[in-house]
Design an enzyme around this catalytic site. Structure first.
Site, PDB file in Angstrom:
ATOM      1  N   GLU A  25       0.820  -1.220   0.000  1.00  0.00           N
ATOM      2  CA  GLU A  25       0.000   0.000   0.000  1.00  0.00           C
ATOM      3  C   GLU A  25       0.851   1.266   0.000  1.00  0.00           C
ATOM      4  O   GLU A  25       2.067   1.216   0.215  1.00  0.00           O
ATOM      5  CB  GLU A  25      -0.947   0.018   1.200  1.00  0.00           C
ATOM      6  CG  GLU A  25      -0.217   0.147   2.524  1.00  0.00           C
ATOM      7  CD  GLU A  25      -1.056   0.825   3.602  1.00  0.00           C
ATOM      8  OE1 GLU A  25      -1.530   1.959   3.377  1.00  0.00           O
ATOM      9  OE2 GLU A  25      -1.221   0.219   4.669  1.00  0.00           O
ATOM     10  N   LYS A 160      -3.414  -1.380  15.335  1.00  0.00           N
ATOM     11  CA  LYS A 160      -2.937  -0.545  16.446  1.00  0.00           C
ATOM     12  C   LYS A 160      -4.017  -0.407  17.497  1.00  0.00           C
ATOM     13  O   LYS A 160      -5.206  -0.342  17.177  1.00  0.00           O
ATOM     14  CB  LYS A 160      -2.607   0.852  15.934  1.00  0.00           C
ATOM     15  CG  LYS A 160      -1.224   0.973  15.384  1.00  0.00           C
ATOM     16  CD  LYS A 160      -0.748   2.419  15.462  1.00  0.00           C
ATOM     17  CE  LYS A 160       0.609   2.526  14.808  1.00  0.00           C
ATOM     18  NZ  LYS A 160       0.548   2.779  13.376  1.00  0.00           N
TER      19      LYS A 160
HETATM   20  N1  PSU Z   1      -2.833   1.819  10.685  1.00  0.00           N
HETATM   21  C1  PSU Z   1      -1.497   1.960  10.855  1.00  0.00           C
HETATM   22  N2  PSU Z   1      -0.773   2.619   9.910  1.00  0.00           N
HETATM   23  C2  PSU Z   1      -1.359   3.139   8.783  1.00  0.00           C
HETATM   24  C3  PSU Z   1      -2.772   2.959   8.611  1.00  0.00           C
HETATM   25  C4  PSU Z   1      -3.461   2.304   9.587  1.00  0.00           C
HETATM   26  O1  PSU Z   1      -0.972   1.502  11.850  1.00  0.00           O
HETATM   27  O2  PSU Z   1      -0.661   3.740   7.949  1.00  0.00           O
HETATM   28  C5  PSU Z   1      -3.414   3.485   7.359  1.00  0.00           C
HETATM   29  C6  PSU Z   1      -3.688   2.328   6.378  1.00  0.00           C
HETATM   30  O3  PSU Z   1      -3.508   2.805   5.059  1.00  0.00           O
HETATM   31  C7  PSU Z   1      -5.163   2.025   6.624  1.00  0.00           C
HETATM   32  C8  PSU Z   1      -5.707   3.400   6.905  1.00  0.00           C
HETATM   33  O4  PSU Z   1      -5.803   1.418   5.534  1.00  0.00           O
HETATM   34  O5  PSU Z   1      -4.694   4.026   7.690  1.00  0.00           O
HETATM   35  C9  PSU Z   1      -7.031   3.350   7.634  1.00  0.00           C
HETATM   36  O6  PSU Z   1      -7.594   4.630   7.693  1.00  0.00           O
HETATM   37  P1  PSU Z   1      -9.113   4.819   8.192  1.00  0.00           P
HETATM   38  O7  PSU Z   1      -9.095   4.462   9.641  1.00  0.00           O
HETATM   39  O8  PSU Z   1      -9.402   6.273   7.951  1.00  0.00           O
HETATM   40  O9  PSU Z   1      -9.952   3.904   7.366  1.00  0.00           O
END
Ligand code: PSU
Ligand code: MN
Length: 314
Positions: A25, A160
């Protein structure tokens, strides 16, 4: 007509001949780590995939084209632009395509592009999930919905603890998404190897994961799979330190009234600030660890698919 999807030459050749490919990604590059560590890490992750026998396909949207396999210059462009790049999840893709914009793809958007390109294995750091306080905020990552209906195996170090990990597991269960611990009976909690939350499935070898993928899709199920791979023990952080930083980050987000897609990048940046260098080193180690495992799974998946190209469909 200009195609919406462009698969890099090396990636396309590997896919056409049934060789293993791993999707990677790009939100982690632009929004997840600071420059220049983000670019260094992205290139190191690609090398790790190669060293373990697969072709890397870093995924993003460049000038409105969905790309499966970025050039080095494109990785640098996303890494340097950082937070200025649009964080692209499922609903953002049509806007980027319509207006020729760049986008760094989240787990959800990367899964979509990987599946369109025919890539079945994807390595990342951590997936999005159900946020703490979701019972009032309704903040549930689009990553979870994508896992329910896009056929890609996502190798991650769990999620996380900015999230409510228990609710995240409940959501995945409801949506029929398998969560498989790799060499563990517990959901890993990203920076630390353990969360205390039991998983129902465990595999100790990449072949077992590949068999699970083939069975899921052979049954005609639309979902992906989560492969939860703990951070290496030597790089696992003290959960109390992380938990304290998360508490402070959540308070700061409330005070600043952060909403929507800004929530995750805000929390990640705050935690980084509060824990200084240690968390970044642990983050890099777990991403590399996931890239290596994803490549080994892709190798086994390609091998099994060559041996039995038409898996039973009922
Ligand atoms: N969790 C992490 N590092 C990240 C992300 C999530 O520890 O970089 C990023 C990933 O790209 C994930 C996105 O798909 O955040 C999720 O964002 P949201 O909660 O807005 O869907
Ligand atoms: Mn959200």
């Amino acid at each position: 007509m200009k195609s919406y999807l462009e698969t890099g030459r090396e990636v396309a050749e590997a896919l056409a001949s049934g060789r293993p490919v791993v999707a990677l990604e790009s939100t982690i590059i632009s929004h997840g780590m600071p420059w220049p560590k983000n670019v260094e890490t992205a290139l190191l992750v690609e090398e790790t995939v190669r060293a373990n026998g697969a072709v890397p396909a870093t995924i993003a949207v460049i000038e409105g084209v969905l790309k499966a396999g970025l050039e080095r210059s494109e990785i640098e462009r996303l890494g340097k632009a950082g937070l200025a790049v649009i964080k692209a999840s499922r609903r953002d893709l049509p806007r980027l395509v319509a207006f020729g914009l760049d986008g760094a793809t989240t787990v959800a958007a990367t899964m979509i592009i990987a599946a369109k390109a025919g890539i079945r294995v994807f390595a990342t750091g951590g997936i999005g999930g159900v946020h703490r306080g979701a019972e009032t905020s309704w903040d549930v990552s689009a990553d979870l919905e994508e896992l329910a209906h896009t056929q890609v195996a996502v190798v991650c170090a769990g999620a996380k603890a900015i999230l409510d990990l228990e609710k995240t597991l409940e959501f995945l269960e409801t949506r029929g998404v398998p969560v498989i611990g790799y060499g563990t009976d517990e959901l890993p909690a990203f920076y630390s190897a353990r969360s205390g939350l039991k998983l129902e499935e465990r595999e100790d070898e990449p072949e077992g994961i590949a068999r699970r993928m083939i069975a899921t899709w052979g049954l005609g199920f639309p979902s992906g799979l989560v492969v939860a791979n703990p951070v290496p023990a030597s790089m696992s952080m003290n959960p109390d330190i992380i938990e304290a930083a998360i508490g402070d980050a959540l308070k700061a987000a409330q005070t600043a009234r952060v909403k929507g897609k800004e929530v995750t990048p805000f929390l990640l940046a705050k935690i980084k600030e509060l824990t200084s260098g240690e968390s970044l080193e642990s983050n890099i180690a777990l991403v590399l660890n996931n890239a290596a495992l994803a490549a080994r799974i892709a190798v086994e998946y390609a091998r099994l698919m060559r041996a039995q190209p038409q898996s039973a469909v009922c």
